[in-house]
Motif scaffolding. Structure first.
Motif, PDB file in Angstrom:
ATOM      1  N   ALA A   7       0.827  -1.208   0.000  1.00  0.00           N
ATOM      2  CA  ALA A   7       0.000   0.000   0.000  1.00  0.00           C
ATOM      3  C   ALA A   7       0.860   1.256   0.000  1.00  0.00           C
ATOM      4  CB  ALA A   7      -0.932  -0.011   1.218  1.00  0.00           C
ATOM      5  N   LEU A   8       1.952   1.243   0.769  1.00  0.00           N
ATOM      6  CA  LEU A   8       2.821   2.414   0.822  1.00  0.00           C
ATOM      7  C   LEU A   8       3.564   2.625  -0.491  1.00  0.00           C
ATOM      8  CD1 LEU A   8       4.258   2.141   4.449  1.00  0.00           C
ATOM      9  CD2 LEU A   8       2.560   3.764   3.577  1.00  0.00           C
ATOM     10  N   ARG A   9       3.908   1.536  -1.185  1.00  0.00           N
ATOM     11  CA  ARG A   9       4.536   1.697  -2.510  1.00  0.00           C
ATOM     12  C   ARG A   9       3.552   2.335  -3.494  1.00  0.00           C
ATOM     13  NH1 ARG A   9       7.011  -3.080  -0.797  1.00  0.00           N
ATOM     14  NH2 ARG A   9       5.472  -4.438  -1.802  1.00  0.00           N
ATOM     15  N   GLU A  10       2.273   1.958  -3.370  1.00  0.00           N
ATOM     16  CA  GLU A  10       1.251   2.612  -4.195  1.00  0.00           C
ATOM     17  C   GLU A  10       1.174   4.094  -3.865  1.00  0.00           C
ATOM     18  OE1 GLU A  10      -2.580   0.741  -4.094  1.00  0.00           O
ATOM     19  OE2 GLU A  10      -1.720  -1.274  -4.095  1.00  0.00           O
ATOM     20  N   LEU A  11       1.264   4.411  -2.573  1.00  0.00           N
ATOM     21  CA  LEU A  11       1.206   5.808  -2.138  1.00  0.00           C
ATOM     22  C   LEU A  11       2.406   6.590  -2.654  1.00  0.00           C
ATOM     23  CD1 LEU A  11      -0.093   8.059  -0.460  1.00  0.00           C
ATOM     24  CD2 LEU A  11       1.173   7.188   1.530  1.00  0.00           C
ATOM     25  N   VAL A  12       3.603   5.991  -2.550  1.00  0.00           N
ATOM     26  CA  VAL A  12       4.813   6.653  -3.050  1.00  0.00           C
ATOM     27  C   VAL A  12       4.694   6.907  -4.552  1.00  0.00           C
ATOM     28  CG1 VAL A  12       7.281   6.357  -3.474  1.00  0.00           C
ATOM     29  CG2 VAL A  12       6.333   5.796  -1.234  1.00  0.00           C
ATOM     30  N   ASP A  13       4.214   5.908  -5.284  1.00  0.00           N
ATOM     31  CA  ASP A  13       4.066   6.066  -6.728  1.00  0.00           C
ATOM     32  C   ASP A  13       3.087   7.198  -7.050  1.00  0.00           C
ATOM     33  OD1 ASP A  13       4.565   4.888  -9.520  1.00  0.00           O
ATOM     34  OD2 ASP A  13       2.378   4.862  -9.410  1.00  0.00           O
ATOM     35  N   ALA A  14       1.973   7.228  -6.308  1.00  0.00           N
ATOM     36  CA  ALA A  14       0.994   8.292  -6.515  1.00  0.00           C
ATOM     37  C   ALA A  14       1.583   9.654  -6.169  1.00  0.00           C
ATOM     38  CB  ALA A  14      -0.258   8.030  -5.684  1.00  0.00           C
ATOM     39  N   PRO A  21      -4.051  19.925  -6.900  1.00  0.00           N
ATOM     40  CA  PRO A  21      -3.851  21.285  -6.369  1.00  0.00           C
ATOM     41  C   PRO A  21      -3.152  21.275  -5.008  1.00  0.00           C
ATOM     42  CG  PRO A  21      -6.081  21.024  -7.226  1.00  0.00           C
ATOM     43  CD  PRO A  21      -5.468  19.654  -7.210  1.00  0.00           C
ATOM     44  N   ALA A  22      -2.584  22.432  -4.668  1.00  0.00           N
ATOM     45  CA  ALA A  22      -1.819  22.568  -3.427  1.00  0.00           C
ATOM     46  C   ALA A  22      -2.653  22.237  -2.191  1.00  0.00           C
ATOM     47  CB  ALA A  22      -1.263  23.988  -3.320  1.00  0.00           C
ATOM     48  N   ALA A  23      -3.927  22.588  -2.192  1.00  0.00           N
ATOM     49  CA  ALA A  23      -4.783  22.313  -1.037  1.00  0.00           C
ATOM     50  C   ALA A  23      -4.911  20.808  -0.816  1.00  0.00           C
ATOM     51  CB  ALA A  23      -6.161  22.946  -1.226  1.00  0.00           C
ATOM     52  N   ASP A  24      -5.006  20.055  -1.902  1.00  0.00           N
ATOM     53  CA  ASP A  24      -5.105  18.603  -1.790  1.00  0.00           C
ATOM     54  C   ASP A  24      -3.784  18.009  -1.299  1.00  0.00           C
ATOM     55  OD1 ASP A  24      -7.716  18.680  -2.669  1.00  0.00           O
ATOM     56  OD2 ASP A  24      -7.201  18.313  -4.773  1.00  0.00           O
ATOM     57  N   LEU A  25      -2.678  18.600  -1.739  1.00  0.00           N
ATOM     58  CA  LEU A  25      -1.367  18.141  -1.261  1.00  0.00           C
ATOM     59  C   LEU A  25      -1.235  18.367   0.244  1.00  0.00           C
ATOM     60  CD1 LEU A  25       1.031  19.477  -4.060  1.00  0.00           C
ATOM     61  CD2 LEU A  25       0.311  17.109  -3.671  1.00  0.00           C
ATOM     62  N   ALA A  26      -1.691  19.509   0.729  1.00  0.00           N
ATOM     63  CA  ALA A  26      -1.621  19.815   2.153  1.00  0.00           C
ATOM     64  C   ALA A  26      -2.470  18.846   2.961  1.00  0.00           C
ATOM     65  CB  ALA A  26      -2.076  21.253   2.406  1.00  0.00           C
ATOM     66  N   ALA A  27      -3.646  18.509   2.467  1.00  0.00           N
ATOM     67  CA  ALA A  27      -4.524  17.567   3.164  1.00  0.00           C
ATOM     68  C   ALA A  27      -3.893  16.181   3.199  1.00  0.00           C
ATOM     69  CB  ALA A  27      -5.888  17.518   2.476  1.00  0.00           C
ATOM     70  N   ALA A  28      -3.279  15.769   2.089  1.00  0.00           N
ATOM     71  CA  ALA A  28      -2.625  14.466   2.030  1.00  0.00           C
ATOM     72  C   ALA A  28      -1.438  14.415   2.985  1.00  0.00           C
ATOM     73  CB  ALA A  28      -2.173  14.167   0.594  1.00  0.00           C
ATOM     74  N   ALA A  29      -0.697  15.518   3.077  1.00  0.00           N
ATOM     75  CA  ALA A  29       0.453  15.564   3.993  1.00  0.00           C
ATOM     76  C   ALA A  29      -0.003  15.415   5.438  1.00  0.00           C
ATOM     77  CB  ALA A  29       1.210  16.878   3.810  1.00  0.00           C
ATOM     78  N   ALA A  30      -1.106  16.055   5.791  1.00  0.00           N
ATOM     79  CA  ALA A  30      -1.628  15.955   7.157  1.00  0.00           C
ATOM     80  C   ALA A  30      -2.055  14.523   7.467  1.00  0.00           C
ATOM     81  CB  ALA A  30      -2.804  16.915   7.335  1.00  0.00           C
ATOM     82  N   THR A  31      -2.704  13.888   6.515  1.00  0.00           N
ATOM     83  CA  THR A  31      -3.128  12.495   6.704  1.00  0.00           C
ATOM     84  C   THR A  31      -1.920  11.578   6.849  1.00  0.00           C
ATOM     85  OG1 THR A  31      -5.158  12.876   5.429  1.00  0.00           O
ATOM     86  CG2 THR A  31      -4.438  10.593   5.691  1.00  0.00           C
ATOM     87  N   ALA A  32      -0.893  11.820   6.033  1.00  0.00           N
ATOM     88  CA  ALA A  32       0.318  10.994   6.099  1.00  0.00           C
ATOM     89  C   ALA A  32       0.999  11.131   7.451  1.00  0.00           C
ATOM     90  CB  ALA A  32       1.273  11.396   4.972  1.00  0.00           C
ATOM     91  N   ARG A  33       1.014  12.342   8.015  1.00  0.00           N
ATOM     92  CA  ARG A  33       1.633  12.542   9.327  1.00  0.00           C
ATOM     93  C   ARG A  33       0.838  11.841  10.430  1.00  0.00           C
ATOM     94  NH1 ARG A  33       2.915  17.789   6.981  1.00  0.00           N
ATOM     95  NH2 ARG A  33       5.178  17.861   6.696  1.00  0.00           N
TER      96      ARG A  33
END
Length: 209
Positions: A7-14, A21-33
């Motif tokens: 699953a994490l390799r899929e996440l890294v690839d994605a 957009p930047a807002a979606d990147l910020a939300a994904a970063a928060a979830t990853a943390r």
């Protein structure tokens, strides 16, 4: 662990392909943390070997080369033929890209180093890499299945030399890269110093009695 690694390799690839957009990147970063914090609750120390690992048998679940639990491993699949010979298969993902569309040169060197060491293991030898010479002949492309062949060339005392090559599965006669490595087995006292603080025996890298 393998399921999480996949699953994490899929996440890294994605993550390395996304153009959201930047807002979606910020939300994904928060979830990853948040996920990282949850996993750290049961974490181990920097020198602690994973409970599922057996270094002597060559089982390293988080190896960055072949570990099924690793988010950065290609992963490389190795089949030991015994007697100092191994065959491996690998498809390099986008996360290990160098020039556009091509595998990073360091990735090629890494997989060559690993199959050379596995060839030694199949011959009942141990050791750490002393020198590694890589000859790049043609590009190694992303998303293409490649085959590696490695074999022990010579042994003398604690020293062993092995050679390996990379081709594509479709064109096994065209060599893309070659590697030659010198491996030196550690004396017991050197192994004890090198692996001080590690909670597993270092037999895989030591001279045989």
């Amino acid at each position: 662990m393998a399921e999480l690694g996949s699953a994490l390799r899929e996440l890294v690839d994605a993550a390395v392909r996304t153009e959201v957009p930047a807002a979606d990147l910020a939300a994904a970063a928060a979830t990853a943390r948040e996920l990282a914090a949850a996993l750290r609750v049961g974490g181990r120390g920097l020198l602690d070997v994973a409970a599922v690992d057996d270094p002597v048998a060559g089982e390293r679940w988080y190896s960055p080369v072949y570990g099924p639990g690793s988010p950065v491993a290609p992963p490389l699949l190795v089949d030991s033929e015994g007697g100092g010979r191994v065959t491996a298969r690998v498809t390099v993902p986008k996360a290990l890209e160098g020039p556009p569309g091509l595998a990073h040169g360091g990735t090629i060197a890494t997989v060559l180093d690993h199959v050379l060491a596995r060839a030694l293991r199949s011959a009942g030898r141990g050791g750490l890499t002393a020198t590694l010479t890589v000859t790049y002949r043609r590009p190694v492309r992303l998303g293409v299945e490649h085959v590696l062949h490695a074999e022990v060339a010579a042994t003398e005392g604690r020293r062993s030399t092995a050679r390996a090559r990379i081709t594509t599965a479709e064109d096994p006669d065209t060599v893309l890269a070659e590697g030659e490595g010198l491996f030196v087995a550690l004396r017991p006292e050197a192994a004890a110093a090198t692996f001080a603080g590690v909670d597993h025996a270092p037999e895989a890298w030591t001279a045989r009695p």
